[in-house]
Scaffold this motif. Structure first.
Motif, PDB file in Angstrom:
ATOM      1  N   SER A   7      18.031  12.184  52.184  1.00 55.89           N
ATOM      2  CA  SER A   7      19.436  11.934  52.391  1.00 55.89           C
ATOM      3  C   SER A   7      19.868  12.372  53.764  1.00 55.89           C
ATOM      4  CB  SER A   7      20.259  12.657  51.336  1.00 55.89           C
ATOM      5  OG  SER A   7      19.907  14.008  51.300  1.00 55.89           O
ATOM      6  N   SER A   8      20.869  11.690  54.319  1.00 58.90           N
ATOM      7  CA  SER A   8      21.392  12.058  55.618  1.00 58.90           C
ATOM      8  C   SER A   8      22.745  12.733  55.503  1.00 58.90           C
ATOM      9  CB  SER A   8      21.510  10.831  56.497  1.00 58.90           C
ATOM     10  OG  SER A   8      22.390   9.921  55.918  1.00 58.90           O
ATOM     11  N   TYR A   9      23.346  12.726  54.305  1.00 55.84           N
ATOM     12  CA  TYR A   9      24.567  13.506  54.112  1.00 55.84           C
ATOM     13  C   TYR A   9      24.673  13.903  52.654  1.00 55.84           C
ATOM     14  CZ  TYR A   9      26.357   8.943  52.671  1.00 55.84           C
ATOM     15  OH  TYR A   9      26.516   7.726  52.086  1.00 55.84           O
ATOM     16  N   LYS A  54      28.266   9.238  61.463  1.00 56.30           N
ATOM     17  CA  LYS A  54      27.756  10.424  62.125  1.00 56.30           C
ATOM     18  C   LYS A  54      26.238  10.345  62.242  1.00 56.30           C
ATOM     19  CE  LYS A  54      31.456  13.401  60.418  1.00 56.30           C
ATOM     20  NZ  LYS A  54      31.769  14.623  59.656  1.00 56.30           N
ATOM     21  N   PRO A  55      25.652  10.994  63.255  1.00 53.53           N
ATOM     22  CA  PRO A  55      24.193  11.036  63.369  1.00 53.53           C
ATOM     23  C   PRO A  55      23.576  11.646  62.121  1.00 53.53           C
ATOM     24  CG  PRO A  55      25.249  11.847  65.366  1.00 53.53           C
ATOM     25  CD  PRO A  55      26.334  11.674  64.349  1.00 53.53           C
ATOM     26  N   LEU A  56      22.305  11.279  61.855  1.00 51.72           N
ATOM     27  CA  LEU A  56      21.659  11.749  60.640  1.00 51.72           C
ATOM     28  C   LEU A  56      21.572  13.255  60.559  1.00 51.72           C
ATOM     29  CD1 LEU A  56      18.744   9.194  60.352  1.00 51.72           C
ATOM     30  CD2 LEU A  56      20.944   9.170  59.230  1.00 51.72           C
ATOM     31  N   ASN A  57      21.469  13.931  61.711  1.00 53.31           N
ATOM     32  CA  ASN A  57      21.324  15.379  61.686  1.00 53.31           C
ATOM     33  C   ASN A  57      22.659  16.109  61.806  1.00 53.31           C
ATOM     34  OD1 ASN A  57      21.972  14.786  64.284  1.00 53.31           O
ATOM     35  ND2 ASN A  57      20.195  15.797  65.233  1.00 53.31           N
ATOM     36  N   ALA A  58      23.758  15.391  61.649  1.00 53.80           N
ATOM     37  CA  ALA A  58      25.069  15.992  61.852  1.00 53.80           C
ATOM     38  C   ALA A  58      25.646  16.585  60.583  1.00 53.80           C
ATOM     39  CB  ALA A  58      26.042  14.961  62.408  1.00 53.80           C
ATOM     40  N   GLU A  59      24.988  16.372  59.448  1.00 53.01           N
ATOM     41  CA  GLU A  59      25.540  16.857  58.193  1.00 53.01           C
ATOM     42  C   GLU A  59      24.497  17.669  57.446  1.00 53.01           C
ATOM     43  OE1 GLU A  59      28.215  14.366  56.131  1.00 53.01           O
ATOM     44  OE2 GLU A  59      27.873  12.705  57.463  1.00 53.01           O
ATOM     45  N   GLU A 109      25.061  -0.724  54.042  1.00 48.01           N
ATOM     46  CA  GLU A 109      26.502  -0.920  54.211  1.00 48.01           C
ATOM     47  C   GLU A 109      27.190  -1.081  52.863  1.00 48.01           C
ATOM     48  OE1 GLU A 109      29.511  -3.942  56.592  1.00 48.01           O
ATOM     49  OE2 GLU A 109      27.676  -4.713  55.683  1.00 48.01           O
ATOM     50  N   LYS A 110      26.544  -1.823  51.978  1.00 44.55           N
ATOM     51  CA  LYS A 110      27.190  -2.180  50.707  1.00 44.55           C
ATOM     52  C   LYS A 110      27.224  -1.005  49.726  1.00 44.55           C
ATOM     53  CE  LYS A 110      27.309  -6.027  47.434  1.00 44.55           C
ATOM     54  NZ  LYS A 110      28.619  -6.502  47.925  1.00 44.55           N
ATOM     55  N   PHE A 111      26.171  -0.172  49.729  1.00 43.10           N
ATOM     56  CA  PHE A 111      26.077   0.861  48.696  1.00 43.10           C
ATOM     57  C   PHE A 111      26.152   2.294  49.216  1.00 43.10           C
ATOM     58  CE2 PHE A 111      24.360  -2.825  46.529  1.00 43.10           C
ATOM     59  CZ  PHE A 111      24.931  -2.711  45.269  1.00 43.10           C
ATOM     60  N   GLY A 112      26.087   2.489  50.514  1.00 41.54           N
ATOM     61  CA  GLY A 112      26.291   3.821  51.066  1.00 41.54           C
ATOM     62  C   GLY A 112      25.416   4.885  50.449  1.00 41.54           C
ATOM     63  N   ASN A 113      26.039   5.916  49.894  1.00 40.64           N
ATOM     64  CA  ASN A 113      25.315   7.056  49.335  1.00 40.64           C
ATOM     65  C   ASN A 113      24.723   6.775  47.952  1.00 40.64           C
ATOM     66  OD1 ASN A 113      24.518   9.860  49.559  1.00 40.64           O
ATOM     67  ND2 ASN A 113      25.986  10.280  47.929  1.00 40.64           N
ATOM     68  N   ASP A 114      25.020   5.623  47.373  1.00 43.75           N
ATOM     69  CA  ASP A 114      24.546   5.303  46.031  1.00 43.75           C
ATOM     70  C   ASP A 114      23.301   4.434  46.036  1.00 43.75           C
ATOM     71  OD1 ASP A 114      26.563   6.739  44.813  1.00 43.75           O
ATOM     72  OD2 ASP A 114      27.960   5.061  44.875  1.00 43.75           O
ATOM     73  N   ILE A 115      22.599   4.400  47.162  1.00 40.37           N
ATOM     74  CA  ILE A 115      21.362   3.649  47.266  1.00 40.37           C
ATOM     75  C   ILE A 115      20.314   4.545  47.902  1.00 40.37           C
ATOM     76  CG2 ILE A 115      21.872   2.680  49.557  1.00 40.37           C
ATOM     77  CD1 ILE A 115      20.510   0.068  48.636  1.00 40.37           C
ATOM     78  N   ALA A 116      19.044   4.365  47.545  1.00 46.34           N
ATOM     79  CA  ALA A 116      17.975   5.181  48.116  1.00 46.34           C
ATOM     80  C   ALA A 116      16.710   4.352  48.266  1.00 46.34           C
ATOM     81  CB  ALA A 116      17.704   6.407  47.246  1.00 46.34           C
ATOM     82  N   ILE A 117      15.891   4.736  49.237  1.00 47.84           N
ATOM     83  CA  ILE A 117      14.620   4.063  49.516  1.00 47.84           C
ATOM     84  C   ILE A 117      13.520   4.684  48.664  1.00 47.84           C
ATOM     85  CG2 ILE A 117      12.869   3.609  51.277  1.00 47.84           C
ATOM     86  CD1 ILE A 117      15.152   3.813  53.369  1.00 47.84           C
ATOM     87  N   ARG A 136      22.753   4.012  60.168  1.00 48.42           N
ATOM     88  CA  ARG A 136      23.554   4.427  59.011  1.00 48.42           C
ATOM     89  C   ARG A 136      22.873   5.597  58.291  1.00 48.42           C
ATOM     90  NH1 ARG A 136      27.335   0.520  57.911  1.00 48.42           N
ATOM     91  NH2 ARG A 136      26.943  -1.568  58.744  1.00 48.42           N
ATOM     92  N   PRO A 137      23.650   6.404  57.555  1.00 45.84           N
ATOM     93  CA  PRO A 137      23.042   7.424  56.695  1.00 45.84           C
ATOM     94  C   PRO A 137      22.170   6.758  55.634  1.00 45.84           C
ATOM     95  CG  PRO A 137      25.395   7.797  56.961  1.00 45.84           C
ATOM     96  CD  PRO A 137      25.123   6.434  57.494  1.00 45.84           C
ATOM     97  N   PHE A 138      21.093   7.406  55.250  1.00 50.34           N
ATOM     98  CA  PHE A 138      20.230   6.845  54.208  1.00 50.34           C
ATOM     99  C   PHE A 138      19.528   7.960  53.454  1.00 50.34           C
ATOM    100  CE2 PHE A 138      16.076   7.538  56.183  1.00 50.34           C
ATOM    101  CZ  PHE A 138      16.403   7.698  57.527  1.00 50.34           C
ATOM    102  N   ARG A 139      19.058   7.620  52.280  1.00 50.41           N
ATOM    103  CA  ARG A 139      18.344   8.559  51.415  1.00 50.41           C
ATOM    104  C   ARG A 139      16.973   7.971  51.076  1.00 50.41           C
ATOM    105  NH1 ARG A 139      22.022   9.471  46.343  1.00 50.41           N
ATOM    106  NH2 ARG A 139      20.385  10.996  45.879  1.00 50.41           N
ATOM    107  N   VAL A 140      16.013   8.879  50.803  1.00 50.09           N
ATOM    108  CA  VAL A 140      14.654   8.469  50.436  1.00 50.09           C
ATOM    109  C   VAL A 140      14.215   9.287  49.235  1.00 50.09           C
ATOM    110  CG1 VAL A 140      12.248   8.318  51.185  1.00 50.09           C
ATOM    111  CG2 VAL A 140      14.085   7.948  52.841  1.00 50.09           C
TER     112      VAL A 140
END
Length: 464
Positions: A7-9, A54-59, A109-117, A136-140
């Motif tokens: 996650s990025s945030y 925000k940059p990935l390391n900003a949160e 863009e469509k799912f924001g924090n509710d999507i993950a790789i 964009r922020p992303f989660r894995v």
């Protein structure tokens, strides 16, 4: 396949240093989701432009367990409604010719924090690179089955450091693993198939992970697996798993590289200097658990390195079982069938030097004790990617053997001929290669999985 979330945030106020007890609980699948916190009433918009992200390391980093972190997020109004199947079928058509980067950007863009790789530790690291490039922020997330190669664990660590992320690991339930191993042993899958072990170690942890999401991103490609992945769209309503809201249509599945060839994925990885699993340099292409993964050999399809003791059509662990169709009239689990039962797949080995044997022809060949010429025959199915992968080498071999006293033939052994081939022709899986010597009634089965021209020629030369 190992799956991970990064996650990025995160939700502010979550613990950045969970206790040792919590870490152990998460590993053994007994971690209980936290109650949903009260968030500000203003919903977050995930349609913002790159300059607003925000940059990935900003949160701060997200808590290491995907279930509590995903379950404690209250979705913004834009994505609360369950998806419409028809809408995503149209979106899949609209994105059919889009680049993986464009598809990834649309998904985030469509799912924001509710999507993950979903990250397996193999070449789907390309997905993380595409997500990184969107800005964009992303989660894995990854599934740690407890039976991965040491190289894969080191690779996970390298990926985390390279992208400045935390992969969110899911672990199998310790009680279920214990019961399976105590009752059937550590390697029961070699005897009764891999599905039960995968269900305990992979499918159920995945199900728990996806219940905290509204969408997930996979590295599936159409050219990966025979009989299961040839028709996957770039985006679809998940036909098997449920998302955060529960029920049919509550989870969307994105496949950004569905239309990309494996070689092109690797060209991208090399061009971007992306970290890779060191197992790839040892001949591994598709990487899963250590006992069920091995390097592929010359002339083999990449998926033959997985569950090699099973039939070609069974090479899914259950994570993508929605790809698997019921067998059609001719026994072909991959592709359309005409009204007369004939598969639409193009036939293989259709050259002058390869004789197409019918059922009576192969039966006659079996009966002959003194043949005028020796025969080399491949038992194949046109839909089988492993057969397709060896077509070039087999055709080249037929050309080399022309006029040598060895006839080269083929016999289609799927559908209604499969039972006969299993009983009379030693068919175990596709392809099976048999040599019929001149002065022996019993054919000799090619024992190796090296299907390059030189290996096959050595086999023939040793017997003729």
């Amino acid at each position: 396949m190992a799956l991970c979330f990064t996650s990025s945030y995160v939700v502010h106020g979550s613990s950045l240093s969970p206790s040792l007890d919590q870490s152990k609980a998460a590993q053994f699948g007994s971690f209980q989701p936290l109650e949903k916190p009260s968030l500000p009433s203003t919903a977050v918009s995930f349609s913002r432009r790159y300059s607003d992200v925000k940059p990935l390391n900003a949160e701060p980093k997200r808590n290491a367990s995907i279930v509590p972190s995903a379950a404690t997020i209250i979705a913004p109004a834009e994505v609360v409604e369950k998806v419409e199947v028809e809408g995503y079928e149209k979106l899949a058509k609209d994105l059919q010719n889009a680049s993986p980067l464009e598809i990834m950007d649309k998904a985030l863009e469509k799912f924001g924090n509710d999507i993950a790789i979903a990250f397996s530790g193999a070449e789907d690291v390309a997905l993380i690179e595409y997500a990184h490039l969107t800005g964009r922020p992303f989660r894995v997330f990854s599934l740690d089955t407890g039976r991965l190669n040491p190289e894969t664990y080191r690779f996970f660590d390298e990926v985390e450091k390279h992208y400045g992320i935390r992969i969110e690991y899911m672990f199998p339930d310790a009680v279920e693993v214990q019961a399976l191993v105590r009752s059937k042993g550590l390697f029961s899958f070699y005897e009764d198939g891999h599905q039960e072990c995968c269900r305990v170690r992979k499918v159920r942890p995945l199900r728990r992970a996806l219940k905290g999401l509204r969408a997930w991103i996979t590295g599936q490609r159409k050219d990966q697996s025979p009989g299961t992945r040839s028709e996957i769209p770039v985006v679809q309503v998940d036909p098997v798993f449920e998302g955060m809201d529960g029920g049919v249509g509550s989870l969307v599945k994105w496949n950004p590289v569905a239309n990309v060839k494996g070689d092109d994925v690797w060209n991208f990885i090399r061009a971007m200097n992306v970290p890779v699993n060191s197992l790839h340099s040892k001949g591994y292409i598709s990487i899963g658990c250590e006992p069920c993964t091995r390097p592929v050999l010359p002339g083999q399809h990449e998926r033959e390195g997985r569950w090699w003791w099973e039939d070609a059509k069974a090479k899914e662990c259950g994570l993508h079982k929605g790809n698997i169709k019921e067998e059609s009239l001719n026994g072909n689990a991959n592709g359309a069938v005409h009204a007369n039962g004939t598969a639409t797949h193009a036939d293989l080995f259709s050259v002058h030097h390869v004789v197409n044997l019918s059922r009576p022809g192969i039966e006659n060949l079996l009966k002959l004790e003194n043949r005028k010429e020796a025969w080399l025959v491949v038992l194949y199915a046109p839909w089988c990617r492993f057969c397709q992968a060896m077509e070039g080498s087999y055709v080249e071999l037929a050309e080399k053997l022309a006029g040598s006293g060895v006839k080269v033939g083929k016999f289609r052994a799927d559908a209604e001929e499969k039972a006969f081939a299993q009983q009379e022709l030693q068919l175990g899986s596709f392809p099976t290669i048999l040599f019929f010597p001149k002065h022996s009634s019993r054919p000799v089965k090619y024992p190796s999985e090296k299907r390059d021209v030189d290996s096959l020629m050595t086999f023939v030369s040793a017997l003729r």
